[in-house]
Design an enzyme around this catalytic site. Sequence first.
Site, short mmCIF file in Angstrom:
data_model
loop_
_atom_site.label_atom_id
_atom_site.label_comp_id
_atom_site.label_asym_id
_atom_site.label_seq_id
_atom_site.Cartn_x
_atom_site.Cartn_y
_atom_site.Cartn_z
CE1 TYR A 193 1.58 -33.69 4.84
CE2 TYR A 193 1.00 -35.00 6.73
CZ TYR A 193 0.71 -34.14 5.55
OH TYR A 193 -0.71 -34.03 5.26
CG HIS A 250 -0.45 -29.19 -1.55
ND1 HIS A 250 -1.07 -28.72 -0.49
CD2 HIS A 250 -0.83 -28.60 -2.67
CE1 HIS A 250 -2.02 -27.89 -0.81
NE2 HIS A 250 -1.95 -27.68 -2.11
CB SER A 297 1.43 -35.43 0.50
OG SER A 297 0.18 -34.70 0.44
NE ARG A 353 -5.54 -35.53 2.93
CZ ARG A 353 -5.54 -34.79 3.95
NH1 ARG A 353 -5.32 -33.60 3.91
NH2 ARG A 353 -5.77 -35.29 5.36
#
EC number: 4.2.1.10
Length: 148
Positions: free
Chosen positions: A23, A101, A103, A112
Site C-alpha cells: 500500500y 484497489h 494492489s 482476494r
Amino acid sequence: MLKILMLHGINHDMFGKRDPVQYGTITLDEINASLQKLGSELGAQVECFQTNHEGDMCERIHKGFLDGVDAVLINAGAWTHYSYGIRDALAILTCPIVELHMSNIHAREEFRHKSVFAEIVKGQICGFGADSYVLALRAAVSAVQSSK
C-alpha cells in the site's frame, strides 16, 4: 457540480502505517486531499467516508442514494470479497459505481481474486497504488458525463 462519494473500507485508516509493500506510505488524508483537488478540477465535489464497521458503510451508501450522489467510488478492502450486505446496499444505487484497489487483487492471495461487487459495478481499477484512486475518479466523472 457533480457529487461523488468516496467510500473507504476496513483498515484504510491505517494507510501509511500498514504493509507499505502493498500500500505504500501514503496516508488516507493524503489520498482524500488528492481526490478533492482533482475533483474540483473536474467539476466534482468529492466527499470521503471511511469506516471499520460494515453497518456504518451500508448506512452511508443508503444516505448517498437518498442524497442523489452522481457516482460512488469504493475501495472496501477485505469486504470486497465477502460482504453481501455492502453489495446489496450498493445495488440500491442508480448511479455509476467504480470499484478500486491499490494492489492488484488478482495477483494476490486466492481469496482476494473474487469481488462480490463485480457484477454490479461499472468497472474495476486495481494495481496502480494511490493512482488507482485518481483513475477511478476520472472514470466515474466520465461515466456520469457520458450518461447525460
